[in-house]
Scaffold this motif. Structure first.
Motif, PDB file in Angstrom:
ATOM      1  N   PRO A 168      11.738  13.285  26.739  1.00  0.00           N
ATOM      2  CA  PRO A 168      11.447  13.980  27.412  1.00  0.00           C
ATOM      3  C   PRO A 168      11.855  15.320  27.557  1.00  0.00           C
ATOM      4  O   PRO A 168      13.661  14.732  28.029  1.00  0.00           O
ATOM      5  N   CYS A 169      11.961  16.593  27.948  1.00  0.00           N
ATOM      6  CA  CYS A 169      12.557  17.675  28.375  1.00  0.00           C
ATOM      7  C   CYS A 169      12.591  17.479  30.001  1.00  0.00           C
ATOM      8  O   CYS A 169      11.530  17.689  30.205  1.00  0.00           O
ATOM      9  N   LYS A 170      13.049  18.008  30.628  1.00  0.00           N
ATOM     10  CA  LYS A 170      12.647  19.202  32.220  1.00  0.00           C
ATOM     11  C   LYS A 170      12.296  19.783  32.108  1.00  0.00           C
ATOM     12  O   LYS A 170      11.429  20.357  33.787  1.00  0.00           O
ATOM     13  N   SER A 171      12.485  20.478  30.907  1.00  0.00           N
ATOM     14  CA  SER A 171      12.404  22.206  30.923  1.00  0.00           C
ATOM     15  C   SER A 171      11.814  22.548  29.176  1.00  0.00           C
ATOM     16  O   SER A 171      11.652  21.897  28.787  1.00  0.00           O
ATOM     17  N   LYS A 172      10.887  23.481  29.451  1.00  0.00           N
ATOM     18  CA  LYS A 172      10.805  24.020  28.459  1.00  0.00           C
ATOM     19  C   LYS A 172      12.386  24.603  27.310  1.00  0.00           C
ATOM     20  O   LYS A 172      13.122  25.970  28.036  1.00  0.00           O
ATOM     21  N   VAL A 173      12.560  24.632  26.166  1.00  0.00           N
ATOM     22  CA  VAL A 173      12.992  24.346  25.850  1.00  0.00           C
ATOM     23  C   VAL A 173      12.619  25.796  24.592  1.00  0.00           C
ATOM     24  O   VAL A 173      11.835  25.313  23.537  1.00  0.00           O
ATOM     25  N   GLY A 220       9.056  13.592  20.527  1.00  0.00           N
ATOM     26  CA  GLY A 220       7.712  13.239  22.198  1.00  0.00           C
ATOM     27  C   GLY A 220       8.711  14.990  23.085  1.00  0.00           C
ATOM     28  O   GLY A 220       9.185  14.732  23.437  1.00  0.00           O
ATOM     29  N   VAL A 221       9.034  16.088  22.232  1.00  0.00           N
ATOM     30  CA  VAL A 221       9.133  17.361  23.397  1.00  0.00           C
ATOM     31  C   VAL A 221       7.894  17.867  23.286  1.00  0.00           C
ATOM     32  O   VAL A 221       7.114  18.460  22.738  1.00  0.00           O
ATOM     33  N   LYS A 222       7.906  18.980  24.219  1.00  0.00           N
ATOM     34  CA  LYS A 222       6.988  19.783  25.661  1.00  0.00           C
ATOM     35  C   LYS A 222       7.416  21.126  25.565  1.00  0.00           C
ATOM     36  O   LYS A 222       8.796  20.962  25.896  1.00  0.00           O
ATOM     37  N   HIS A 223       6.419  22.093  25.214  1.00  0.00           N
ATOM     38  CA  HIS A 223       6.826  22.892  25.515  1.00  0.00           C
ATOM     39  C   HIS A 223       7.729  23.763  24.905  1.00  0.00           C
ATOM     40  O   HIS A 223       8.983  24.224  25.082  1.00  0.00           O
ATOM     41  N   LEU A 224       8.796  23.256  23.251  1.00  0.00           N
ATOM     42  CA  LEU A 224       9.297  23.425  22.404  1.00  0.00           C
ATOM     43  C   LEU A 224       9.097  24.318  21.194  1.00  0.00           C
ATOM     44  O   LEU A 224       7.942  24.999  20.893  1.00  0.00           O
ATOM     45  N   THR A 273      11.350  17.534  10.989  1.00  0.00           N
ATOM     46  CA  THR A 273       9.887  17.117  11.326  1.00  0.00           C
ATOM     47  C   THR A 273       9.861  16.792  12.764  1.00  0.00           C
ATOM     48  O   THR A 273      11.039  17.237  13.546  1.00  0.00           O
ATOM     49  N   PHE A 274       8.517  17.226  13.366  1.00  0.00           N
ATOM     50  CA  PHE A 274       7.911  17.372  14.359  1.00  0.00           C
ATOM     51  C   PHE A 274       7.272  16.222  14.900  1.00  0.00           C
ATOM     52  O   PHE A 274       6.210  16.311  14.207  1.00  0.00           O
ATOM     53  N   ASP A 298       2.352  21.437  22.873  1.00  0.00           N
ATOM     54  CA  ASP A 298       2.751  22.653  22.999  1.00  0.00           C
ATOM     55  C   ASP A 298       3.711  23.434  22.388  1.00  0.00           C
ATOM     56  O   ASP A 298       4.912  23.809  23.385  1.00  0.00           O
ATOM     57  N   LEU A 299       3.494  22.909  21.027  1.00  0.00           N
ATOM     58  CA  LEU A 299       4.624  23.279  19.697  1.00  0.00           C
ATOM     59  C   LEU A 299       4.525  24.458  19.053  1.00  0.00           C
ATOM     60  O   LEU A 299       3.586  24.854  19.591  1.00  0.00           O
ATOM     61  N   LYS A 300       5.498  25.838  19.652  1.00  0.00           N
ATOM     62  CA  LYS A 300       5.091  27.083  19.258  1.00  0.00           C
ATOM     63  C   LYS A 300       6.884  27.034  17.852  1.00  0.00           C
ATOM     64  O   LYS A 300       7.780  26.801  18.464  1.00  0.00           O
ATOM     65  N   VAL A 301       6.321  27.761  16.708  1.00  0.00           N
ATOM     66  CA  VAL A 301       7.454  27.203  15.502  1.00  0.00           C
ATOM     67  C   VAL A 301       7.340  28.847  14.868  1.00  0.00           C
ATOM     68  O   VAL A 301       6.070  28.801  14.387  1.00  0.00           O
ATOM     69  N   LYS A 302       7.728  29.817  15.175  1.00  0.00           N
ATOM     70  CA  LYS A 302       7.277  31.818  14.132  1.00  0.00           C
ATOM     71  C   LYS A 302       8.776  32.332  14.284  1.00  0.00           C
ATOM     72  O   LYS A 302       9.673  31.759  14.046  1.00  0.00           O
ATOM     73  N   ASN A 303       8.359  33.423  13.476  1.00  0.00           N
ATOM     74  CA  ASN A 303       9.529  33.955  12.207  1.00  0.00           C
ATOM     75  C   ASN A 303      10.637  33.271  12.113  1.00  0.00           C
ATOM     76  O   ASN A 303      11.677  33.468  12.693  1.00  0.00           O
TER      77      ASN A 303
END
Length: 291
Positions: free
Chosen positions: A44-49, A79-83, A119-120, A125-130
């Motif tokens: 996990p990450c401490k921030s939104k990356v 295992g990443v949130k808000h990526l 691969t995710f 709370d994942l966004k993949v765009k543009n």
């Protein structure tokens, strides 16, 4: 110009961004091609990356670069949130040599694994765009065991002759929204499998390829549940299939609350198909129907 982005440098940038408590951004600058070997982005990450891909990320052309590594993955986020992945750039899997080695292209070749380009796994709370994702070694984008995914304005392309190159693959994931995207590959434009639910697909252009598929489900006598799938608004052209549900004999489970609506098709061989005798194997599958 091709720049070699060393694995250690890439990992250090990720670890630094992941460790900050404030929102962080990693930028792949425009105007450059970055050669990136197989890499693992773990949480996990401490921030939104945010990974801001403005330029082009290129895979090694030679499959030998995966020697001793996991041949199923190239860019692996887990295992990443808000990526967020965005930026308008390109991810190029350089899949030509992988396709040439496939047993589906040459039946004398052994059937071996090939990498999914992106691969995710277990991301929330994942966004993949543009983004553009092209010439995947096998699948282009895979969401496995993910929760709350938003994907839009993607262009995913490979030649019609490329084997097993699903555009977007969803497995054991929930709350996935895909919209306003173009997918042109050699296999399913979008495939949904194994215990996925709450999938919404809107405004998709698909073709060539094998259409939009639920399944295959139940391979090797396994159990699968897929529910609450809505495909609303799609244009399919020059595909083998349109909208499809496919299951293997011997499996168990069900596909429920599936809706396909506002689908337009042109030059599609099987516009609507429910196949309960699916068999993607070198040898014919034994009939398991009991009377």
């Amino acid at each position: 110009m091709v720049l070699f982005l060393g694995l250690q440098a890439f990992k250090e940038a990720w670890e630094m961004a992941c460790s900050f408590r404030a929102r962080t951004r990693i930028v792949i600058p425009a105007g450059y091609n970055f050669l990136v070997h197989p890499v693992d982005f773990g949480g996990p990450c401490k921030s939104k990356v945010t990974l801001d891909i403005l330029g082009t990320i290129v895979a090694p052309e030679d499959p030998a670069a995966w020697k001793g590594l996991n041949r199923r993955k190239w860019l692996y986020f887990h295992g990443v949130k808000h990526l967020t992945l965005e930026g308008g750039g390109t991810v190029n899997g350089m899949g030509w040599l992988w396709w040439a080695q496939s047993c589906k292209i040459n039946k004398t070749n052994p059937c071996r694994n090939a990498p999914t380009a992106i691969t995710f796994h277990k991301c929330k709370d994942l966004k993949v765009k543009n983004l553009k994702v092209v010439c995947g070694q096998k699948m282009h984008i895979a969401f496995t065991n993910c929760l709350r995914v938003l994907t839009f304005r993607l262009i995913v392309t490979s030649p019609a002759v490329s084997p097993n190159t699903d555009g977007i693959h969803i497995s054991a994931s929930h709350g996935v929204n895909i919209k306003d995207s173009v997918v042109r590959t050699g296999d399913d434009c979008i495939s949904i499998v194994s215990n996925s639910s709450r999938i919404k697909i809107r405004n998709i252009v698909c073709g060539p390829g094998h259409g939009i598929s639920i399944g295959s489900l139940g391979k090797s006598n396994s159990s699968s549940l897929v529910r609450d799938v809505m495909v609303d608004g799609a244009f399919l052209s020059n595909t083998d299939n349109g909208v499809r549900i496919k299951t293997w004999q011997g499996g168990s489970g069900n596909a429920t609350n599936i809706t396909f609506q506002n689908i337009f098709m042109e030059n599609v061989s099987n516009p609507i198909i429910i196949d309960q005798y699916y068999c993607d194997a070198q040898m014919p599958c034994a009939n398991q129907v009991w009377y």
